[in-house]
Scaffold this motif. Structure first.
Motif, mmCIF file in Angstrom:
data_model
loop_
_atom_site.group_PDB
_atom_site.id
_atom_site.type_symbol
_atom_site.label_atom_id
_atom_site.label_comp_id
_atom_site.label_asym_id
_atom_site.label_seq_id
_atom_site.Cartn_x
_atom_site.Cartn_y
_atom_site.Cartn_z
ATOM 1 N N GLY A 1 52.675 -65.036 15.601
ATOM 2 C CA GLY A 1 51.753 -65.524 16.506
ATOM 3 C C GLY A 1 50.572 -65.293 16.015
ATOM 4 O O GLY A 1 50.175 -64.261 15.444
ATOM 5 N N VAL A 2 49.450 -66.015 16.571
ATOM 6 C CA VAL A 2 48.022 -65.879 16.284
ATOM 7 C C VAL A 2 47.076 -65.653 17.577
ATOM 8 O O VAL A 2 47.315 -66.821 18.347
ATOM 9 C CB VAL A 2 47.424 -67.080 15.325
ATOM 10 C CG1 VAL A 2 45.950 -66.540 15.061
ATOM 11 C CG2 VAL A 2 48.340 -67.212 14.247
ATOM 12 N N LEU B 1 43.981 -74.733 15.570
ATOM 13 C CA LEU B 1 45.100 -74.536 16.609
ATOM 14 C C LEU B 1 46.296 -75.497 16.674
ATOM 15 O O LEU B 1 47.500 -74.797 16.627
ATOM 16 C CB LEU B 1 44.461 -74.626 17.977
ATOM 17 C CG LEU B 1 43.207 -73.853 18.488
ATOM 18 C CD1 LEU B 1 42.544 -74.218 19.706
ATOM 19 C CD2 LEU B 1 43.585 -72.422 18.372
ATOM 20 N N ASP B 2 45.989 -76.758 16.322
ATOM 21 C CA ASP B 2 47.186 -77.425 16.123
ATOM 22 C C ASP B 2 47.889 -77.245 14.910
ATOM 23 O O ASP B 2 49.276 -77.304 14.848
ATOM 24 C CB ASP B 2 46.490 -78.771 15.867
ATOM 25 C CG ASP B 2 46.175 -79.709 17.137
ATOM 26 O OD1 ASP B 2 46.367 -78.944 18.164
ATOM 27 O OD2 ASP B 2 45.320 -80.665 17.013
ATOM 28 N N ALA B 3 47.296 -76.824 13.714
ATOM 29 C CA ALA B 3 48.180 -76.389 12.363
ATOM 30 C C ALA B 3 48.820 -75.202 12.949
ATOM 31 O O ALA B 3 50.040 -75.117 12.204
ATOM 32 C CB ALA B 3 47.013 -76.145 11.414
ATOM 33 N N CYS B 4 48.499 -74.199 13.523
ATOM 34 C CA CYS B 4 49.177 -73.020 13.855
ATOM 35 C C CYS B 4 50.583 -73.404 14.407
ATOM 36 O O CYS B 4 51.440 -72.778 14.203
ATOM 37 C CB CYS B 4 48.322 -72.057 14.340
ATOM 38 S SG CYS B 4 47.031 -71.081 13.484
ATOM 39 N N ALA B 5 50.233 -74.316 15.735
ATOM 40 C CA ALA B 5 51.385 -74.516 16.288
ATOM 41 C C ALA B 5 52.233 -75.393 15.514
ATOM 42 O O ALA B 5 53.419 -75.055 15.749
ATOM 43 C CB ALA B 5 50.679 -75.553 17.714
ATOM 44 N N ASP B 6 51.869 -76.082 14.803
ATOM 45 C CA ASP B 6 52.692 -77.076 13.959
ATOM 46 C C ASP B 6 53.417 -76.221 13.002
ATOM 47 O O ASP B 6 54.801 -76.752 12.610
ATOM 48 C CB ASP B 6 51.955 -78.030 13.166
ATOM 49 C CG ASP B 6 51.434 -79.071 14.093
ATOM 50 O OD1 ASP B 6 51.845 -79.287 14.920
ATOM 51 O OD2 ASP B 6 50.502 -79.779 13.579
ATOM 52 N N ARG B 7 52.872 -74.986 12.733
ATOM 53 C CA ARG B 7 53.864 -73.987 11.549
ATOM 54 C C ARG B 7 55.044 -73.276 12.517
ATOM 55 O O ARG B 7 55.525 -72.521 11.916
ATOM 56 C CB ARG B 7 52.951 -73.177 11.202
ATOM 57 C CG ARG B 7 52.299 -73.673 9.751
ATOM 58 C CD ARG B 7 50.971 -72.674 9.469
ATOM 59 N NE ARG B 7 50.511 -73.163 8.125
ATOM 60 C CZ ARG B 7 49.758 -73.966 7.738
ATOM 61 N NH1 ARG B 7 49.309 -74.736 8.650
ATOM 62 N NH2 ARG B 7 49.324 -74.307 6.522
ATOM 63 N N GLY B 8 55.034 -73.553 13.929
ATOM 64 C CA GLY B 8 55.970 -72.749 14.630
ATOM 65 C C GLY B 8 55.201 -71.310 15.242
ATOM 66 O O GLY B 8 55.941 -70.714 15.672
ATOM 67 N N ALA C 1 47.734 -78.591 24.480
ATOM 68 C CA ALA C 1 49.130 -78.886 23.997
ATOM 69 C C ALA C 1 49.583 -77.874 22.859
ATOM 70 O O ALA C 1 50.658 -77.743 22.854
ATOM 71 C CB ALA C 1 49.208 -80.265 23.410
ATOM 72 N N SER C 2 48.799 -77.199 22.041
ATOM 73 C CA SER C 2 48.976 -76.283 21.310
ATOM 74 C C SER C 2 49.145 -74.758 21.472
ATOM 75 O O SER C 2 49.383 -73.875 20.971
ATOM 76 C CB SER C 2 47.804 -76.410 19.959
ATOM 77 O OG SER C 2 47.941 -77.559 19.452
ATOM 78 N N LEU C 3 48.412 -74.607 23.023
ATOM 79 C CA LEU C 3 48.510 -73.379 23.327
ATOM 80 C C LEU C 3 49.710 -72.612 24.005
ATOM 81 O O LEU C 3 50.231 -73.457 24.835
ATOM 82 C CB LEU C 3 47.221 -73.158 24.252
ATOM 83 C CG LEU C 3 46.020 -73.781 23.696
ATOM 84 C CD1 LEU C 3 44.951 -73.319 24.992
ATOM 85 C CD2 LEU C 3 45.465 -72.886 22.368
ATOM 86 N N THR C 4 50.135 -71.433 23.523
ATOM 87 C CA THR C 4 51.179 -70.888 24.443
ATOM 88 C C THR C 4 50.873 -69.885 25.538
ATOM 89 O O THR C 4 51.631 -69.987 26.614
ATOM 90 C CB THR C 4 51.878 -69.703 23.274
ATOM 91 O OG1 THR C 4 52.300 -70.575 21.953
ATOM 92 C CG2 THR C 4 52.902 -69.164 23.851
#
Length: 228
Positions: A7-8, A96-103, A128-131
């Motif tokens: 997580g980031v 943000l999208d790239a981090c989410a795309d990496r799981g 959409a990319s935020l946890t």
């Protein structure tokens, strides 16, 4: 044994959104309204603290603090008209999208108030990319206290040993350090690389795009620092 980074956590002002100097001007004007003539450079270096801490930093903790709430309200009123002009820093949404795309879990952990955070979220347009998202309203103390990061970890289900924090101020580095979370520093908030490194940043990047261009390397560096 330290876990892999899963997580980031991200600061927002100066890290993802180009807002630091707008905050500095708003605080300068608010302080001038109450006869405090604080040099802009000092104000800039204090940005990253929440409003519960910044006046002690700029005016000293032993002063008459009876007008603090009025100064904070003036800052909010002076900063709010700038909200429509806020812009993401280069590469912020893609990062943000790239981090989410990496799981990876992507969490915003900011000292901004909730109304300010709502404006920042509109600017980023990356829901959409935020946890999870946290603000100063979710913690008893803002940065450099680690409270906001602790809430961010709790809401995202992360532990400190599997997260990395990305920020632009020494207050971000200090907050992360109190939880032994590696902090990647960005100079997009106006601080130099040497200062962030001196305070313990695990690595330095110019802005979100630079971090995105070196994301795998950055996460590996953070993981190795956590092992050290």
């Amino acid at each position: 044994m330290t876990k892999p980074v899963t997580g980031v956590l991200f600061d927002v002002d100066g890290t993802l959104v180009d807002s630091v100097y707008l905050h500095a001007v708003a605080w300068w004007q608010a302080l001038r309204q109450h006869d405090h003539d604080v040099p802009m450079a000092r104000i800039h270096r204090a940005i990253g603290m929440g409003s519960d801490k910044i006046l002690d930093e700029l005016l000293g903790p032993g002063r008459d603090a009876s007008a603090d709430s009025e100064i904070r309200a003036a800052h909010s009123a002076l900063y709010a008209p700038h909200w429509p002009a806020l812009r993401p820093l280069p590469g912020a949404r893609k990062l943000l999208d790239a981090c989410a795309d990496r799981g990876l879990k992507v969490v915003l952990a900011t000292s901004a108030s909730r109304p300010e955070l709502d404006a920042l979220l509109r600017c980023l347009d990356a829901d959409a990319s935020l946890t999870a998202v946290t603000s100063a309203d979710d913690a008893s103390q803002s940065k450099p206290a680690p409270d906001i990061l602790e809430v961010a970890l709790s809401r995202s289900g992360l532990s400190a040993d599997e997260a990395v924090f990305v920020g632009d101020s020494v207050w971000d580095v200090h907050a992360a350090g109190k939880l032994a979370i590696p902090c990647l520093g960005l100079t997009s908030g106006g601080l130099c690389a040497a200062e962030l490194l001196d305070h313990g940043a695990a690595g330095i990047y110019a802005d979100p795009q630079d971090l995105l261009d070196h994301l795998d390397e950055a996460l590996t560096t953070a993981f190795r620092m956590a092992l050290a």
